[in-house]
Design an enzyme around this catalytic site. Sequence first.
Site, PDB file in Angstrom:
ATOM      1  N   GLU A 112      10.132   0.789  10.388  1.00  0.00           N
ATOM      2  CA  GLU A 112      10.872   2.028  10.298  1.00  0.00           C
ATOM      3  C   GLU A 112      10.572   3.184  10.494  1.00  0.00           C
ATOM      4  O   GLU A 112       9.639   3.536   9.427  1.00  0.00           O
ATOM      5  CB  GLU A 112      11.758   1.950   8.887  1.00  0.00           C
ATOM      6  N   GLU A 140      10.179  16.283  15.942  1.00  0.00           N
ATOM      7  CA  GLU A 140      10.502  15.841  14.591  1.00  0.00           C
ATOM      8  C   GLU A 140       9.534  16.729  13.069  1.00  0.00           C
ATOM      9  O   GLU A 140       8.184  16.186  13.282  1.00  0.00           O
ATOM     10  CB  GLU A 140      10.118  14.098  13.737  1.00  0.00           C
ATOM     11  N   LYS A 170       0.983  -1.340  -0.282  1.00  0.00           N
ATOM     12  CA  LYS A 170      -0.426   0.604  -0.100  1.00  0.00           C
ATOM     13  C   LYS A 170       0.841   1.405  -0.136  1.00  0.00           C
ATOM     14  O   LYS A 170       1.804   1.793   0.807  1.00  0.00           O
ATOM     15  CB  LYS A 170      -1.249   0.199   1.026  1.00  0.00           C
ATOM     16  N   CYS A 184      13.867  10.495   6.876  1.00  0.00           N
ATOM     17  CA  CYS A 184      13.584  10.132   8.798  1.00  0.00           C
ATOM     18  C   CYS A 184      14.806  10.302   9.254  1.00  0.00           C
ATOM     19  O   CYS A 184      14.711  10.401  10.224  1.00  0.00           O
ATOM     20  CB  CYS A 184      13.119   8.682   8.539  1.00  0.00           C
TER      21      CYS A 184
HETATM   22  P1  NAI Z   1       1.747   8.097   8.492  1.00  0.00           P
HETATM   23  O1  NAI Z   1       2.706   7.279   9.397  1.00  0.00           O
HETATM   24  O2  NAI Z   1       0.542   8.739   8.592  1.00  0.00           O
HETATM   25  O3  NAI Z   1       2.327   7.360   6.746  1.00  0.00           O
HETATM   26  C1  NAI Z   1       3.219   7.004   6.535  1.00  0.00           C
HETATM   27  C2  NAI Z   1       1.278   5.747   5.793  1.00  0.00           C
HETATM   28  O4  NAI Z   1       1.153   5.203   6.797  1.00  0.00           O
HETATM   29  C3  NAI Z   1       1.589   5.745   4.706  1.00  0.00           C
HETATM   30  O5  NAI Z   1       0.746   5.009   3.331  1.00  0.00           O
HETATM   31  C4  NAI Z   1      -0.341   6.396   5.271  1.00  0.00           C
HETATM   32  O6  NAI Z   1      -1.296   5.769   4.510  1.00  0.00           O
HETATM   33  C5  NAI Z   1      -0.343   5.046   6.379  1.00  0.00           C
HETATM   34  N1  NAI Z   1      -0.836   4.880   7.452  1.00  0.00           N
HETATM   35  C6  NAI Z   1      -1.690   5.923   7.575  1.00  0.00           C
HETATM   36  N2  NAI Z   1      -1.724   6.144   9.506  1.00  0.00           N
HETATM   37  C7  NAI Z   1      -2.269   4.307   9.059  1.00  0.00           C
HETATM   38  C8  NAI Z   1      -2.970   3.351   9.804  1.00  0.00           C
HETATM   39  N3  NAI Z   1      -4.086   4.270  10.829  1.00  0.00           N
HETATM   40  N4  NAI Z   1      -2.334   2.472   9.768  1.00  0.00           N
HETATM   41  C9  NAI Z   1      -2.333   1.738   8.797  1.00  0.00           C
HETATM   42  N5  NAI Z   1      -1.344   2.423   8.041  1.00  0.00           N
HETATM   43  C10 NAI Z   1      -1.997   3.814   8.389  1.00  0.00           C
HETATM   44  O7  NAI Z   1       2.898   9.822   8.237  1.00  0.00           O
HETATM   45  P2  NAI Z   1       2.253  11.346   7.509  1.00  0.00           P
HETATM   46  O8  NAI Z   1       0.662  11.370   7.819  1.00  0.00           O
HETATM   47  O9  NAI Z   1       2.265  11.230   5.713  1.00  0.00           O
HETATM   48  O10 NAI Z   1       3.552  11.908   7.828  1.00  0.00           O
HETATM   49  C11 NAI Z   1       3.410  12.093   8.694  1.00  0.00           C
HETATM   50  C12 NAI Z   1       4.513  12.591   9.822  1.00  0.00           C
HETATM   51  O11 NAI Z   1       5.276  11.021   9.842  1.00  0.00           O
HETATM   52  C13 NAI Z   1       6.180  13.183   9.173  1.00  0.00           C
HETATM   53  O12 NAI Z   1       5.908  14.922   9.464  1.00  0.00           O
HETATM   54  C14 NAI Z   1       7.103  12.756   9.510  1.00  0.00           C
HETATM   55  O13 NAI Z   1       7.710  12.884  10.657  1.00  0.00           O
HETATM   56  C15 NAI Z   1       6.184  11.051   9.698  1.00  0.00           C
HETATM   57  N6  NAI Z   1       6.819  10.289   8.494  1.00  0.00           N
HETATM   58  C16 NAI Z   1       8.434   9.357   9.104  1.00  0.00           C
HETATM   59  C17 NAI Z   1       8.411   8.976   7.606  1.00  0.00           C
HETATM   60  C18 NAI Z   1      10.427   8.129   7.829  1.00  0.00           C
HETATM   61  O14 NAI Z   1      10.547   7.925   7.053  1.00  0.00           O
HETATM   62  N7  NAI Z   1      10.046   7.325   8.956  1.00  0.00           N
HETATM   63  C19 NAI Z   1       7.809   8.987   6.153  1.00  0.00           C
HETATM   64  C20 NAI Z   1       6.750   9.819   6.187  1.00  0.00           C
HETATM   65  C21 NAI Z   1       6.566  10.434   7.561  1.00  0.00           C
END
Ligand code: NAI
Length: 532
Positions: free
Chosen positions: A303, A435, A228, A338
Amino acid sequence: MKTTSSRPQSTARSPKTTNGRHNGKGGVHRGPTQPVPQVSSKVSSWLARPKHNLIDGQWVPAASGKTFASPNPADGSVLARVPDGDREDIDRAVKAARKAFERGNWRRMTPSERGQLLWRVGDLLLEHADEFAELESLDNGKPRAVARAADVPLAADLFHYMAGWATKLEGSTIPISVPYAPGARFHAFTLREPVGVVGQIIPWNFPLLMAAWKLGPALATGNCVVLKPAEQTPLSALRLGELLLQAGLPEGVVNVVTGYGETAGAALAAHEDVDKVAFTGSTEVGKLIVRAASGNLKKVSLELGGKSPNIVFQDTTNLEAAIQGAANAIFFNHGQCCCAGSRLLVEKVIFDEVVSGVAQAAKQIKLGPGLAPDTQMGPLVSEEQLNRVTRYLHQGKQDGACYVTGGSRSGEQGYFVQPTVATGVNPRMSIVREEIFGPVVVAEPFTTLEEVIPRVNATPYGLAAGVWTKDIAKAHRVAAELKAGTVWINCYNIFDAALPFGGYKQSGWGREMGHEVLELYTETKAVVVNIS
Ligand code: NAI
Ligand code: MG
């Protein structure tokens, strides 16, 4: 492909620009009247075709018939509409993956055939590198040149690297004693087997590369997958799905379902017939994944976020390299990494010099749409991220931080943020602790190694760190004492398919890439034969 601190990339100092608007405060913003290069005919005709999910080898619309838009973050225009997949689509995809795993040709393929197939995927990515770079730039906002130099070749290299592992998943023979069976003789050995059906949920910051990091090891070890992609950047995963079929992947082995996290993502993490879930994204959602996975105790790898320190000692060999390295550490990919070096710690005597060098680099970064050839930093990925980052900037100001450069949004169209350097901070401020995931670095002076180590370790995160010094003993000591999954010495953002990557503490569970990732995608079976 290696990203070194000296290689010109998104943060490289540009020659003085005469076009564009220099606001003197973090970045040069491209003027609104300057033409942006057209989307190539190849990509625009692909974008114009209806977008479907890949389930059981077929391209199908969402069960609900619903779609959502994937916008271009440089101007808000709609690039394409993709299926709004939810629980039903995830369920169909999991069933297809289960069927492929238990009964499909995938099981019968030899390891060598599996490896060759993965190698072909890497080759196909390189063949279509320009197209993927353009797509990634449009959907995510990153400069096309960066996607072409980093994201796409790294993704191809990951498939090539993992292709080699398909034939090397060996167990061991183990001499056993069995004290309660005197006189008996046994031949004992281990097998490495795929975990089964794997759910993979990826973020938007490196959409294609994260798909590669996830799919490469899962497929090398013989698993079947439901992927996904992030709702912000679903396009390159759909295009990759086409390449996987072209490479000869049997139906159902990889299924791609686009949808939102709260619907499709949550359904995948909770699905009772998924054996493992691999997630990259926020620490907050990582915790939700762990809870959702507890229903059937599926294996989990994570991660997650970071607040990675980059520590510059006054005895650094080359101060200019350290300054450029610090700028690259935070501004690469607009700080949406990240492992972004978002805390810059500088030994007091050189603090002003380093801060002004990084601020100078920030001011010269050329902001613009990813497709413009002179763009060094594109927009943030979404309005939500723009709001999140500017909220932090606002809070930082209220808390008394000083922005040496930057500090706010750039322009009124698209989700641009000025590259920002903050000083006058303290550890209670949210911009120091949390972050931000934008082009914002907080700079703090330190006096001694003994003082700085506990300061940087006092965070719930532990993903990465940088150290700049020419004192080898000091570098090794710092590397040993930092609680971080990666430590870069006199460099930053060095990635390789052979190098494990992952986090201590709340930055995650498990390591991706290298041979370590194979542990996440295999079960070990011990077999004992009585040969008495
Ligand atoms: P997020 O963690 O919500 O999204 C990442 C993935 O998780 C996306 O595919 C999203 O559709 C999915 N997701 C979201 N809620 C979910 C749930 N309840 N169950 C299963 N999957 C779910 O991150 P978002 O909202 O895009 O960004 C928010 C913050 O997250 C950013 O500001 C950053 O701090 C952090 N982030 C960290 C990343 C990394 O590489 N470690 C990458 C993206 C965001
Ligand atoms: Mg979210």
